[in-house]
Scaffold this active site. Structure first.
Site, PDB file in Angstrom:
ATOM      1  N   ARG A  70      -0.023 -34.128  40.304  1.00  0.00           N
ATOM      2  CA  ARG A  70       1.010 -34.061  41.337  1.00  0.00           C
ATOM      3  C   ARG A  70       2.387 -34.302  40.729  1.00  0.00           C
ATOM      4  O   ARG A  70       2.553 -35.152  39.849  1.00  0.00           O
ATOM      5  CB  ARG A  70       0.748 -35.114  42.416  1.00  0.00           C
ATOM      6  CG  ARG A  70      -0.494 -34.869  43.241  1.00  0.00           C
ATOM      7  CD  ARG A  70      -0.604 -35.903  44.340  1.00  0.00           C
ATOM      8  NE  ARG A  70      -1.762 -35.649  45.192  1.00  0.00           N
ATOM      9  CZ  ARG A  70      -2.038 -36.346  46.287  1.00  0.00           C
ATOM     10  NH1 ARG A  70      -1.248 -37.344  46.637  1.00  0.00           N
ATOM     11  NH2 ARG A  70      -3.101 -36.064  47.015  1.00  0.00           N
ATOM     12  N   ASP A  72       6.566 -35.053  41.650  1.00  0.00           N
ATOM     13  CA  ASP A  72       7.440 -35.601  42.688  1.00  0.00           C
ATOM     14  C   ASP A  72       8.483 -34.579  43.115  1.00  0.00           C
ATOM     15  O   ASP A  72       8.679 -33.538  42.476  1.00  0.00           O
ATOM     16  CB  ASP A  72       8.151 -36.854  42.166  1.00  0.00           C
ATOM     17  CG  ASP A  72       7.206 -38.034  41.991  1.00  0.00           C
ATOM     18  OD1 ASP A  72       6.153 -38.048  42.648  1.00  0.00           O
ATOM     19  OD2 ASP A  72       7.535 -38.934  41.188  1.00  0.00           O
ATOM     20  N   TYR A 134       4.184 -32.907  29.399  1.00  0.00           N
ATOM     21  CA  TYR A 134       5.454 -32.835  30.120  1.00  0.00           C
ATOM     22  C   TYR A 134       6.582 -32.714  29.108  1.00  0.00           C
ATOM     23  O   TYR A 134       6.494 -33.234  27.991  1.00  0.00           O
ATOM     24  CB  TYR A 134       5.674 -34.098  30.950  1.00  0.00           C
ATOM     25  CG  TYR A 134       4.820 -34.205  32.192  1.00  0.00           C
ATOM     26  CD1 TYR A 134       5.320 -33.821  33.436  1.00  0.00           C
ATOM     27  CD2 TYR A 134       3.516 -34.696  32.127  1.00  0.00           C
ATOM     28  CE1 TYR A 134       4.538 -33.922  34.577  1.00  0.00           C
ATOM     29  CE2 TYR A 134       2.724 -34.796  33.268  1.00  0.00           C
ATOM     30  CZ  TYR A 134       3.248 -34.414  34.486  1.00  0.00           C
ATOM     31  OH  TYR A 134       2.465 -34.505  35.614  1.00  0.00           O
ATOM     32  N   ARG A 226       9.109 -40.184  33.689  1.00  0.00           N
ATOM     33  CA  ARG A 226      10.525 -40.405  33.981  1.00  0.00           C
ATOM     34  C   ARG A 226      10.961 -41.823  33.609  1.00  0.00           C
ATOM     35  O   ARG A 226      12.091 -42.034  33.157  1.00  0.00           O
ATOM     36  CB  ARG A 226      10.798 -40.113  35.452  1.00  0.00           C
ATOM     37  CG  ARG A 226      10.726 -38.626  35.798  1.00  0.00           C
ATOM     38  CD  ARG A 226      10.725 -38.408  37.291  1.00  0.00           C
ATOM     39  NE  ARG A 226      11.905 -38.971  37.911  1.00  0.00           N
ATOM     40  CZ  ARG A 226      12.013 -39.205  39.224  1.00  0.00           C
ATOM     41  NH1 ARG A 226      10.990 -38.930  40.042  1.00  0.00           N
ATOM     42  NH2 ARG A 226      13.130 -39.706  39.735  1.00  0.00           N
TER      43      ARG A 226
END
Length: 273
Positions: A70, A72, A134, A226
């Site tokens: 998932r 954000d 990522y 992040r």
């Protein structure tokens, strides 16, 4: 701390429970800006909502999708993978190429289905993933970027990349990353993860300088990448020493880490199966 084990159903178990005859996957790219994240939310535009709506129109029934990870609100994807089940009769007059074309015609312009592939029956985009990658884009020019303002965090030209690399080295391997995830999401849940790579590379994108942080691991906690980037950015700006990253990791406390880097710079790059 001993983490409670999570039972991950095997492919054979999932195949036995699968109500449909075939399992497909779609590799999906999207601009995260228009969406309130990947997961469905009532009254909100989401990537999952768009994909399931398109599949429902095509197959004239509800179709649930399972994603590899998932994302954000505001986070982008180049290689998100979703899986879903269909019956052979539903594909009788459709090739996978035609299904891809139809999905691209029916979804929001911010979503592109890059491929649709046949998978073993019961395949799960989530449970069968071995590694996820990522990439985070930092704009490092003298002035804010013109062309990547929606996909990069402007941090300016004075980052100490060597210090960031030294700090990142503390995070490689299997650790408890409780300091690097949203505190509410960690309550009563295991927070150990294995990170195989955190690397930095200089790239020129549309004529402007960027540092690209690649993070690879078996799985990630909510906002983990992040928070890692925000913490490393503090090191790069000279606000903290590289050794501070090890202290943050050991603290197992979200308040010990740096800020969450903005969502717009993060891209879910690819999944390995």
């Amino acid at each position: 701390m001993v983490e409670r084990e999570i039972h991950r159903p095997t492919l054979d178990e999932r195949a036995g429970e699968c109500a449909r005859e075939r399992t497909l996957s779609a590799t999906v790219a999207y601009d995260g800006a228009p969406f309130a994240g990947f997961a469905k939310q009532p009254g909100q535009a989401t990537v999952q909502g768009e994909l399931e709506h398109a599949l429902e129109l095509l197959f004239r029934r509800p179709v649930d999708v399972v994603c590899a990870g998932r994302t954000d609100a505001g986070v982008h994807a180049r290689g998100q993978v979703v899986s879903f089940d269909v019956d052979a009769a539903e594909l009788r007059d459709r090739t996978l190429f035609a299904l891809r074309r139809s999905l691209n015609a029916l979804t929001n312009d911010g979503i592109v289905v890059r491929s649709v592939d046949e998978r073993p029956r019961g395949f799960s985009a989530r449970f069968d993933a071995v590694e996820r990658e990522y990439r985070y884009f930092l704009a490092t020019g003298e002035v804010p970027p013109v062309f990547t303002d929606r996909t990069a965090w402007f941090v300016g030209p004075s980052l100490d990349v060597a210090a960031m690399e030294e700090g990142a080295a503390h995070l490689i391997g299997e650790h408890d990353f409780k300091s690097f995830c949203m505190a509410a999401s960690a309550v009563g849940k295991p927070t150990c993860r294995s990170v195989s790579e955190i690397s930095l590379a200089s790239e020129t994108i549309m004529g402007e300088p960027h540092q690209v942080i690649t993070v690879r691991g078996n799985a990630f906690l909510h906002s983990m990448v992040r928070t890692i980037v925000g913490t490393l950015a503090m090191v790069g700006r000279g606000q903290r020493t590289p050794g501070w990253v090890a202290e943050v990791l050991a603290a197992r406390d979200r308040q010990a880490a740096g800020e969450n880097a903005p969502a717009r710079g993060l891209v879910f790059w690819e999944v390995t199966y």
